[in-house]
Design a protein around this motif. Structure first.
Motif, PDB file in Angstrom:
ATOM      1  N   THR A 127       0.811  -1.219   0.000  1.00 39.06           N
ATOM      2  CA  THR A 127       0.000   0.000   0.000  1.00 39.06           C
ATOM      3  C   THR A 127       0.842   1.266   0.000  1.00 39.06           C
ATOM      4  N   ALA A 128       2.068   1.193   0.539  1.00 36.75           N
ATOM      5  CA  ALA A 128       2.926   2.380   0.595  1.00 36.75           C
ATOM      6  C   ALA A 128       4.360   1.972   0.915  1.00 36.75           C
ATOM      7  N   VAL A 129       5.290   2.858   0.565  1.00 36.51           N
ATOM      8  CA  VAL A 129       6.705   2.666   0.874  1.00 36.51           C
ATOM      9  C   VAL A 129       7.227   3.989   1.444  1.00 36.51           C
ATOM     10  N   ALA A 130       7.950   3.884   2.549  1.00 30.43           N
ATOM     11  CA  ALA A 130       8.554   5.068   3.177  1.00 30.43           C
ATOM     12  C   ALA A 130       9.978   4.704   3.584  1.00 30.43           C
ATOM     13  N   GLY A 131      10.947   5.112   2.785  1.00 28.07           N
ATOM     14  CA  GLY A 131      12.335   4.740   3.051  1.00 28.07           C
ATOM     15  C   GLY A 131      12.480   3.231   2.981  1.00 28.07           C
ATOM     16  N   ARG A 132      12.973   2.617   4.070  1.00 26.86           N
ATOM     17  CA  ARG A 132      13.155   1.164   4.123  1.00 26.86           C
ATOM     18  C   ARG A 132      11.884   0.428   4.545  1.00 26.86           C
ATOM     19  N   LYS A 133      10.824   1.157   4.874  1.00 26.44           N
ATOM     20  CA  LYS A 133       9.586   0.546   5.372  1.00 26.44           C
ATOM     21  C   LYS A 133       8.615   0.292   4.224  1.00 26.44           C
ATOM     22  N   ILE A 134       8.048  -0.926   4.219  1.00 25.24           N
ATOM     23  CA  ILE A 134       7.101  -1.346   3.195  1.00 25.24           C
ATOM     24  C   ILE A 134       5.805  -1.730   3.910  1.00 25.24           C
ATOM     25  N   TYR A 135       4.726  -1.026   3.600  1.00 25.21           N
ATOM     26  CA  TYR A 135       3.426  -1.257   4.222  1.00 25.21           C
ATOM     27  C   TYR A 135       2.564  -2.101   3.282  1.00 25.21           C
ATOM     28  N   SER A 136       1.886  -3.094   3.831  1.00 19.18           N
ATOM     29  CA  SER A 136       1.081  -3.970   2.986  1.00 19.18           C
ATOM     30  C   SER A 136      -0.112  -4.526   3.753  1.00 19.18           C
ATOM     31  N   SER A 137      -1.049  -5.095   2.998  1.00 20.14           N
ATOM     32  CA  SER A 137      -2.227  -5.711   3.612  1.00 20.14           C
ATOM     33  C   SER A 137      -2.619  -6.941   2.811  1.00 20.14           C
ATOM     34  N   ALA A 138      -3.365  -7.835   3.467  1.00 24.93           N
ATOM     35  CA  ALA A 138      -3.787  -9.082   2.823  1.00 24.93           C
ATOM     36  C   ALA A 138      -5.113  -9.541   3.402  1.00 24.93           C
ATOM     37  N   THR A 139      -5.835 -10.320   2.604  1.00 25.45           N
ATOM     38  CA  THR A 139      -7.052 -10.996   3.075  1.00 25.45           C
ATOM     39  C   THR A 139      -6.996 -12.443   2.619  1.00 25.45           C
ATOM     40  N   GLY A 140      -7.657 -13.303   3.378  1.00 24.89           N
ATOM     41  CA  GLY A 140      -7.780 -14.709   3.024  1.00 24.89           C
ATOM     42  C   GLY A 140      -9.244 -15.098   3.018  1.00 24.89           C
ATOM     43  N   CYS A 141      -9.713 -15.638   1.889  1.00 29.40           N
ATOM     44  CA  CYS A 141     -11.116 -15.998   1.718  1.00 29.40           C
ATOM     45  C   CYS A 141     -11.273 -17.507   1.566  1.00 29.40           C
ATOM     46  N   ILE A 142     -12.395 -18.010   2.042  1.00 30.10           N
ATOM     47  CA  ILE A 142     -12.713 -19.434   1.969  1.00 30.10           C
ATOM     48  C   ILE A 142     -13.523 -19.710   0.706  1.00 30.10           C
ATOM     49  N   GLY A 143     -13.168 -20.779   0.008  1.00 29.17           N
ATOM     50  CA  GLY A 143     -13.982 -21.256  -1.098  1.00 29.17           C
ATOM     51  C   GLY A 143     -13.807 -20.533  -2.412  1.00 29.17           C
ATOM     52  N   GLY A 144     -12.908 -19.579  -2.487  1.00 28.48           N
ATOM     53  CA  GLY A 144     -12.672 -18.849  -3.726  1.00 28.48           C
ATOM     54  C   GLY A 144     -12.346 -17.402  -3.424  1.00 28.48           C
ATOM     55  N   PRO A 145     -11.815 -16.688  -4.402  1.00 32.95           N
ATOM     56  CA  PRO A 145     -11.431 -15.292  -4.169  1.00 32.95           C
ATOM     57  C   PRO A 145     -12.583 -14.397  -3.734  1.00 32.95           C
ATOM     58  N   ASP A 146     -13.807 -14.764  -4.096  1.00 38.17           N
ATOM     59  CA  ASP A 146     -14.969 -13.963  -3.718  1.00 38.17           C
ATOM     60  C   ASP A 146     -15.733 -14.560  -2.543  1.00 38.17           C
ATOM     61  N   GLY A 147     -15.152 -15.584  -1.912  1.00 36.06           N
ATOM     62  CA  GLY A 147     -15.804 -16.220  -0.767  1.00 36.06           C
ATOM     63  C   GLY A 147     -15.719 -15.350   0.472  1.00 36.06           C
ATOM     64  N   PRO A 148     -16.275 -15.831   1.562  1.00 37.56           N
ATOM     65  CA  PRO A 148     -16.257 -15.057   2.799  1.00 37.56           C
ATOM     66  C   PRO A 148     -14.827 -14.887   3.337  1.00 37.56           C
ATOM     67  N   VAL A 149     -14.549 -13.709   3.882  1.00 35.56           N
ATOM     68  CA  VAL A 149     -13.239 -13.421   4.463  1.00 35.56           C
ATOM     69  C   VAL A 149     -13.091 -14.209   5.760  1.00 35.56           C
ATOM     70  N   ALA A 150     -11.990 -14.930   5.870  1.00 36.10           N
ATOM     71  CA  ALA A 150     -11.696 -15.704   7.079  1.00 36.10           C
ATOM     72  C   ALA A 150     -10.614 -15.040   7.913  1.00 36.10           C
ATOM     73  N   VAL A 151      -9.607 -14.458   7.239  1.00 33.08           N
ATOM     74  CA  VAL A 151      -8.491 -13.805   7.936  1.00 33.08           C
ATOM     75  C   VAL A 151      -8.057 -12.587   7.134  1.00 33.08           C
ATOM     76  N   ARG A 152      -7.470 -11.626   7.825  1.00 35.27           N
ATOM     77  CA  ARG A 152      -6.882 -10.471   7.141  1.00 35.27           C
ATOM     78  C   ARG A 152      -5.739  -9.947   8.004  1.00 35.27           C
ATOM     79  N   ALA A 153      -4.849  -9.233   7.352  1.00 38.01           N
ATOM     80  CA  ALA A 153      -3.673  -8.740   8.082  1.00 38.01           C
ATOM     81  C   ALA A 153      -3.152  -7.453   7.463  1.00 38.01           C
TER      82      ALA A 153
END
Length: 194
Positions: A127-153
């Protein structure tokens, strides 16, 4: 994510991430960065064997199937295994930037249980980079990419030099990785995780 700590909020002057010109093309399988990696390594009998593909921009998609060895409660994935899958997917993003970075912080929300036998579909992006820092996000869905979200980070990765691994890793593994005749495997062996 609700409740994300201030440490995972990019500063106001953070830059938009830029995909490296030599990054794998969208749709290309990234492959394991290291054979012994619990997250993606093919040499780990009970590992996740996570398969990541380059996406558009600085993003990836990935998936893994929860096996019996990944249980925490009867018939359900262990939360630590799910956090590992998110960390692996987020760490794979660094290959698109072509930087060596380690996990500095990872905050995970567990939204719903993930049963054994389920394939977890992950999407991650920088999502962004600031110097040596790299910011990111993720989601994990069940049953397919459009399935219900089970985890995110949300995560913060910190760019390091290869010396980080040489100074802190076991000498035998470092030597074997550095002597690998395959230049890409040699570089990728040192790309993620502390």
């Amino acid at each position: 994510m609700s409740g994300t700590s201030a440490a995972l909020q990019p500063p106001a002057d953070a830059a938009k991430p830029v995909r490296h010109p030599d990054a794998p093309a969208p749709g290309e399988l990234l492959g394991a960065h290291y054979g012994q990696c619990f997250g993606c390594g093919e040499e780990q009998a009970h590992g996740l064997h996570l398969q990541a593909r380059a996406g558009q921009g600085v993003s990836i998609t990935a998936e893994f199937t929860v096996q019996a060895a990944h249980q925490g409660a009867p018939g359900l994935a262990h939360g630590g295994v799910l956090a590992t899958a998110l960390d692996e997917a987020l760490g794979s993003l660094n290959w698109l930037l072509r930087v060596i970075a380690v996990t500095g912080r990872l905050e995970t929300d567990f939204v719903r249980p993930v049963p054994v036998g389920t394939t977890l579909h992950l999407e991650a992006e920088v999502t962004a980079v600031a110097g040596r820092k790299i910011y990111s996000s993720a989601t994990g869905c069940i049953g397919g990419p459009d399935g219900p979200v089970a985890v995110r980070a949300d995560a913060l990765f910190v760019e390091v030099k290869v010396d980080h691994f040489v100074d802190h890793g076991r000498e035998e593994e470092i030597r074997a990785a550095m002597n690998d005749p395959d230049q890409v495997r040699r570089v990728r062996a040192f790309e993620v995780n502390p």
